[in-house]
Design a protein around this motif. Structure first.
Motif: not given
Length: 100
Positions: A15, A20-25, A27
């Protein structure tokens, strides 16, 4: 996975970096960064007390040539070859806004 790094910490760093990371990114990044921290911890655990510090793996000395002044192009000749010049400087059209 390192216990020193949580997904919350990685999310906060992402942040702050405006990622802007997705939940998979998130992890995947958490796992990769944890692996890096574990690797650094492995390196820190090595006994390197009898190893000489190394600045470069190659025995290089100053590889730069001497800074000798060399003849340059004639300024008037260079300015004469420019499409447009003004007061001894190259004139270039504005990149942002303005008239060209």
């Amino acid at each position: 996975m390192s216990d020193r790094l949580s997904p919350d910490v990685v999310a906060k760093v992402a942040r702050l970096a405006r990622l802007d990371l997705t939940p998979d990114e998130l992890d995947r990044a958490t796992g990769q960064l944890s692996d890096m921290l574990d690797h650094f911890a492995d390196i820190d655990a090595l006994d390197l007390s009898d190893v000489e510090p190394l600045n470069s793996p190659y025995p290089l000395v100053n590889v730069l040539r001497d800074d000798d002044e060399q003849p340059t192009l004639d300024r008037d000749e260079v300015m004469a070859s420019a499409p447009k010049s003004e007061d001894g400087r190259f004139w270039v059209p504005p990149v942002l806004g303005g008239d060209s």
